[in-house]
Design a protein around this motif. Structure first.
Motif, mmCIF file in Angstrom:
data_model
loop_
_atom_site.group_PDB
_atom_site.id
_atom_site.type_symbol
_atom_site.label_atom_id
_atom_site.label_comp_id
_atom_site.label_asym_id
_atom_site.label_seq_id
_atom_site.Cartn_x
_atom_site.Cartn_y
_atom_site.Cartn_z
ATOM 1 N N UNK A 82 -8.704 16.903 60.694
ATOM 2 C CA UNK A 82 -9.299 16.937 59.210
ATOM 3 C C UNK A 82 -8.759 16.142 58.439
ATOM 4 N N UNK A 83 -9.475 15.630 57.372
ATOM 5 C CA UNK A 83 -9.052 14.843 56.148
ATOM 6 C C UNK A 83 -9.652 15.304 55.108
ATOM 7 N N UNK A 84 -8.573 15.875 54.054
ATOM 8 C CA UNK A 84 -9.251 16.162 52.757
ATOM 9 C C UNK A 84 -8.687 15.591 51.612
ATOM 10 N N UNK A 85 -9.542 15.084 50.882
ATOM 11 C CA UNK A 85 -9.232 14.226 49.657
ATOM 12 C C UNK A 85 -9.437 15.128 48.472
ATOM 13 N N UNK A 86 -8.338 15.125 47.666
ATOM 14 C CA UNK A 86 -8.579 16.043 46.437
ATOM 15 C C UNK A 86 -8.277 15.150 45.379
ATOM 16 N N UNK A 87 -9.139 15.141 44.435
ATOM 17 C CA UNK A 87 -9.095 14.469 43.189
ATOM 18 C C UNK A 87 -8.740 15.364 41.850
ATOM 19 N N UNK B 182 -4.932 15.962 35.219
ATOM 20 C CA UNK B 182 -3.972 16.598 34.587
ATOM 21 C C UNK B 182 -3.561 17.951 35.447
ATOM 22 N N UNK B 183 -2.979 17.584 36.695
ATOM 23 C CA UNK B 183 -2.329 18.759 37.446
ATOM 24 C C UNK B 183 -3.487 19.873 37.807
ATOM 25 N N UNK B 184 -4.592 19.570 38.050
ATOM 26 C CA UNK B 184 -5.529 20.298 38.913
ATOM 27 C C UNK B 184 -6.473 21.158 37.579
ATOM 28 N N UNK B 185 -6.438 20.719 36.351
ATOM 29 C CA UNK B 185 -7.240 21.291 35.270
ATOM 30 C C UNK B 185 -8.698 20.613 35.508
ATOM 31 N N UNK B 186 -8.928 19.704 35.981
ATOM 32 C CA UNK B 186 -10.285 19.054 36.760
ATOM 33 C C UNK B 186 -10.141 19.016 38.221
ATOM 34 N N UNK B 187 -10.870 19.352 39.106
ATOM 35 C CA UNK B 187 -10.550 18.896 40.603
ATOM 36 C C UNK B 187 -12.008 19.094 41.456
ATOM 37 N N UNK B 188 -11.805 18.060 42.217
ATOM 38 C CA UNK B 188 -13.040 18.058 43.085
ATOM 39 C C UNK B 188 -12.678 17.446 44.680
ATOM 40 N N UNK B 189 -13.377 17.257 45.447
ATOM 41 C CA UNK B 189 -12.638 16.613 46.586
ATOM 42 C C UNK B 189 -13.747 16.271 47.884
ATOM 43 N N UNK B 190 -13.193 15.789 48.742
ATOM 44 C CA UNK B 190 -14.199 15.471 49.816
ATOM 45 C C UNK B 190 -13.362 16.084 51.282
#
Length: 172
Positions: free
Chosen positions: A99-104, A107-115
């Motif tokens: 698995x590969x998980x990219x997390x964007x 401000x330390x998780x105030x906004x977050x998305x990923x692939x």
């Protein structure tokens, strides 16, 4: 007279939505071993070349790219609708080669998305790669649209590398 521009705009909008849906959740099966597929998608020459590496000593590799306000490149990564943002982090966790998980993060998780890419070994010479987009979380998440498109470019690049393998049907 006004009907033509509306029709053209509707066609353009539906074409753009098709491209987004095409990348939202995608599964491809290729005729290659899982390790080879993983190495091709995320090895040398990929978007992850040159990222600082942190490791936990196991089979998981963690890559982190942190950009803070005032550093070069911050403007490209920070959401335009969040001018008060002070830190952007892209973390990549890879459970090799599953698995590969990219997390964007802003401000330390105030906004977050990923692939998320998952590599399933169907047979020793067949691998199914599944791609999914994480739900966007956080207050004011509409400012991440530009940066989600940057993540989509990374995903398209990784998935395009699968074209080098022969397409295979998943066994029943």
């Amino acid at each position: 007279m006004i009907r033509n521009p509306i029709l053209i705009a509707a066609l353009l909008a539906s074409a753009a939505c098709g491209k987004v849906n095409e990348l939202t959740n995608q599964t491809r099966t290729v005729a290659a071993p899982r390790e080879e597929v993983f190495a091709r998608m995320f090895g040398d020459g990929s978007a992850f070349s040159g990222l600082p590496l942190v490791t936990n000593g196991g089979s998981t590799r963690l890559y982190e790219l942190v950009v803070q306000k005032g550093e070069p490149g911050f403007e490209k990564m920070a959401p335009k609708q969040r001018p008060d943002a002070y830190k952007v982090k892209i973390a990549v966790a890879m459970e090799i080669p599953r698995e590969a998980h990219l997390i964007y993060n802003v401000d330390d998780g105030a906004l977050q998305t990923g692939l998320r890419f998952t590599f399933d070994e169907l047979t020793p010479d067949r691998t199914r790669v599944t791609f999914a987009v994480d739900d966007l979380t956080g207050a004011g998440s509409d400012g991440l649209t530009v940066n989600r498109s940057a993540l989509h470019r990374v995903a398209r690049d990784a998935l395009r590398r699968l074209d080098e393998f022969d397409e295979a049907e998943a066994p029943a």
